[in-house]
Design an enzyme around this catalytic site. Sequence first.
Site, short mmCIF file in Angstrom:
data_model
loop_
_atom_site.label_atom_id
_atom_site.label_comp_id
_atom_site.label_asym_id
_atom_site.label_seq_id
_atom_site.Cartn_x
_atom_site.Cartn_y
_atom_site.Cartn_z
N LYS A 188 69.99 -58.27 -15.84
CA LYS A 188 68.78 -58.55 -16.62
C LYS A 188 69.09 -59.69 -17.57
O LYS A 188 69.83 -59.54 -18.54
CB LYS A 188 68.33 -57.33 -17.43
CG LYS A 188 66.90 -57.58 -17.94
CD LYS A 188 66.51 -56.75 -19.15
CE LYS A 188 66.97 -57.33 -20.45
NZ LYS A 188 66.38 -58.63 -20.81
N GLU A 264 80.21 -57.07 -25.22
CA GLU A 264 80.70 -58.34 -25.80
C GLU A 264 79.68 -58.72 -26.85
O GLU A 264 78.55 -59.11 -26.51
CB GLU A 264 80.76 -59.44 -24.74
CG GLU A 264 81.59 -59.10 -23.51
CD GLU A 264 83.07 -59.16 -23.75
OE1 GLU A 264 83.48 -59.81 -24.73
OE2 GLU A 264 83.82 -58.55 -22.98
N CYS A 299 78.71 -67.17 -30.00
CA CYS A 299 79.25 -65.94 -30.61
C CYS A 299 80.56 -66.21 -31.34
O CYS A 299 80.87 -65.59 -32.34
CB CYS A 299 79.47 -64.90 -29.52
SG CYS A 299 80.42 -65.53 -28.14
N GLU A 398 76.04 -62.60 -39.11
CA GLU A 398 76.02 -63.65 -38.10
C GLU A 398 74.69 -64.40 -38.19
O GLU A 398 73.62 -63.78 -38.06
CB GLU A 398 76.17 -63.02 -36.71
CG GLU A 398 76.29 -64.04 -35.60
CD GLU A 398 76.42 -63.39 -34.22
OE1 GLU A 398 75.72 -62.41 -33.95
OE2 GLU A 398 77.22 -63.90 -33.42
P1 NAD Z 1 70.22 -59.22 -28.15
O1 NAD Z 1 71.12 -58.08 -28.41
O2 NAD Z 1 68.94 -59.30 -28.87
O3 NAD Z 1 69.84 -59.28 -26.60
C1 NAD Z 1 70.82 -59.35 -25.59
C2 NAD Z 1 70.26 -58.77 -24.32
O4 NAD Z 1 69.99 -57.40 -24.54
C3 NAD Z 1 68.92 -59.39 -23.87
O5 NAD Z 1 68.89 -59.45 -22.47
C4 NAD Z 1 67.92 -58.39 -24.39
O6 NAD Z 1 66.71 -58.38 -23.66
C5 NAD Z 1 68.65 -57.09 -24.20
N1 NAD Z 1 68.20 -56.00 -25.06
C6 NAD Z 1 67.62 -56.09 -26.29
N2 NAD Z 1 67.29 -54.86 -26.74
C7 NAD Z 1 67.67 -53.97 -25.78
C8 NAD Z 1 67.60 -52.57 -25.65
N3 NAD Z 1 67.04 -51.81 -26.59
N4 NAD Z 1 68.10 -51.99 -24.54
C9 NAD Z 1 68.68 -52.75 -23.57
N5 NAD Z 1 68.75 -54.08 -23.62
C10 NAD Z 1 68.27 -54.70 -24.72
O7 NAD Z 1 71.10 -60.52 -28.38
P2 NAD Z 1 70.63 -62.05 -28.23
O8 NAD Z 1 69.86 -62.43 -29.45
O9 NAD Z 1 70.03 -62.27 -26.90
O10 NAD Z 1 72.03 -62.80 -28.20
C11 NAD Z 1 72.71 -63.20 -29.32
C12 NAD Z 1 73.89 -62.28 -29.59
O11 NAD Z 1 74.78 -62.28 -28.47
C13 NAD Z 1 74.73 -62.75 -30.76
O12 NAD Z 1 75.04 -61.65 -31.59
C14 NAD Z 1 75.98 -63.30 -30.09
O13 NAD Z 1 77.12 -63.27 -30.93
C15 NAD Z 1 76.13 -62.40 -28.93
N6 NAD Z 1 76.98 -62.99 -27.89
C16 NAD Z 1 78.24 -62.48 -27.71
C17 NAD Z 1 79.10 -63.03 -26.76
C18 NAD Z 1 80.49 -62.48 -26.54
O14 NAD Z 1 81.09 -62.79 -25.51
N7 NAD Z 1 81.02 -61.68 -27.45
C19 NAD Z 1 78.66 -64.11 -25.98
C20 NAD Z 1 77.37 -64.62 -26.19
C21 NAD Z 1 76.54 -64.04 -27.15
#
Ligand code: NAD
Length: 494
Positions: A188, A264, A299, A398
């Site tokens: 997804k 992650e 991230c 963040e």
């Molecule tokens: P997010 O948590 O809002 O969303 C990530 C994914 O989760 C999306 O596909 C979203 O639709 C889904 N999601 C959201 N709510 C959900 C739920 N209740 N149940 C299941 N899935 C759900 O994060 P974002 O804003 O898309 O991404 C930014 C974040 O990602 C930052 O915190 C960044 O640090 C992190 N990130 C981490 C890494 C790593 O390798 N550690 C890499 C890239 C990004």
Amino acid sequence: MEKIDWHDRAIRLSIDGRAFINGERTWAVGGRKFDNLSPIDGRYLAQVARCEAGDVDLAVSKARAAFEDGRWARKAPAQRKKILQRFAELMMQNLEELALLETLDMGKPVKYSQSVDVPLAANCIRWYGEAIDKVYGEIAPTPAHSLALITREPVGVVAAVVPWNYPMLMTAWKIAPALAAGNSVILKPSEKSPLTALRMAELAMEAGIPAGVFNVLPGFGNEAGSALALHMDVDCIGFTGSTRTGKLIMQMAGQSNLKRAWTELGGKSANIVCADCPDLDAAVSAAVGSIYFNQGESCNAPSRLFVEESIREEFLARALKMVPDYAPGDPLDPDTVMGAIVDGIQMKTVMGYIESGKEEGAKLLVGGNAARTSTGGFYVEPTLFDGVRNDMKIAREEIFGPVLSVLSFSDLDEAVRQANATPYGLHAAVWTADLSKAVKTARALRAGTVHVNQYDGDDITVPFGGYKQSGNGRDKSLHAFDKYTELKTTWIQI
Ligand code: NAD
């Protein structure tokens, strides 16, 4: 080399927003769709399938059937290798289309989607393909009357939920080891950036990955995402995203079938520059370049910069000279190095943090404003705060935008203590010419990756992931196979 007119290409691009289930493009079972708009200028890109629980049920049943009949899982590793290599090749053959889709969808400069995102994603797929027929099992040193084999088997149906900041690369980090190991995968993508993963699914199929083995369900987190995390027939979920959502994923795994849940998550990485730094220009350029790369939406961005007090002024003077190089520009212009923030919501979040930095008394040295507002897109100036304290909101949370917080120190032990005083533990860095000091500090920093005298060193061969609330498990390297395989012992009586 021919200079590409990306604007012209964008006009002629045809975009398919349908889901990809069991080898076919399809609209969501319930017929719902959502509009996908570009953060570059608000232009309409496509309607995208809004998948929900019914689509998840369908995709899981197809993925399960594919797994059980062994059409992929029981192929010889060398055959899976060949197909994954072909998949990587097809990505490179379609590099320009994928780069354009990525840029239109989430706003990063096409310069980088072309030179970084597509090649790294393709390389990741190729690397795991090449690795899989070189992974051996073990024989345990058991008593003479027995033979105990330790083997790795695919875990089964793997769900992957990924964010929008590196849509293609995060997709590759999840699907490449999972597919190479023989699993069926349902991905997804973020609702903010679904397009490249959908196109990747078509290329995977063209390369020879059988129907049902790699499915892509675009949709919202609290609909398709939670349906995957709660599903009783998903064996494992690989998640990349915010720490807040990561906690929900672990809860949903626990409240359903205890599927393996790998996360992650976010970061607030500390970059410590000592006065005996061997190359101050390199340190300045890494500090500035790494926080503004990808609009600060990384991230592992070094968002907290600790500079030793005796070199602070010199460091800041050099940094301020570089900041204008990162002024936001048109992401479709090949010279642009800073593009658009992913959407209006994220832009509002970033601007809110900038306001909070000012209110809490940090000194705004440059930036702090919205930019290119007449385009209808979302742009923020590269921003730098000096005089930040570790207890300010901009140092604790963040931001995920182009905002650098500078803190100074005179005692390295205290700087390390502050660097570690965060719920996160993704990356950290130390700059010093003193080898013992470097090693001692690297050991003391609680982070999945510690950089010494550089910041952007990276490769598919090394694990990527975090300590503490930056997640568990590791993407990349051979260690990623641990997440998508089960260890089996077969004890044979002789
Ligand atoms: P997010 O948590 O809002 O969303 C990530 C994914 O989760 C999306 O596909 C979203 O639709 C889904 N999601 C959201 N709510 C959900 C739920 N209740 N149940 C299941 N899935 C759900 O994060 P974002 O804003 O898309 O991404 C930014 C974040 O990602 C930052 O915190 C960044 O640090 C992190 N990130 C981490 C890494 C790593 O390798 N550690 C890499 C890239 C990004």
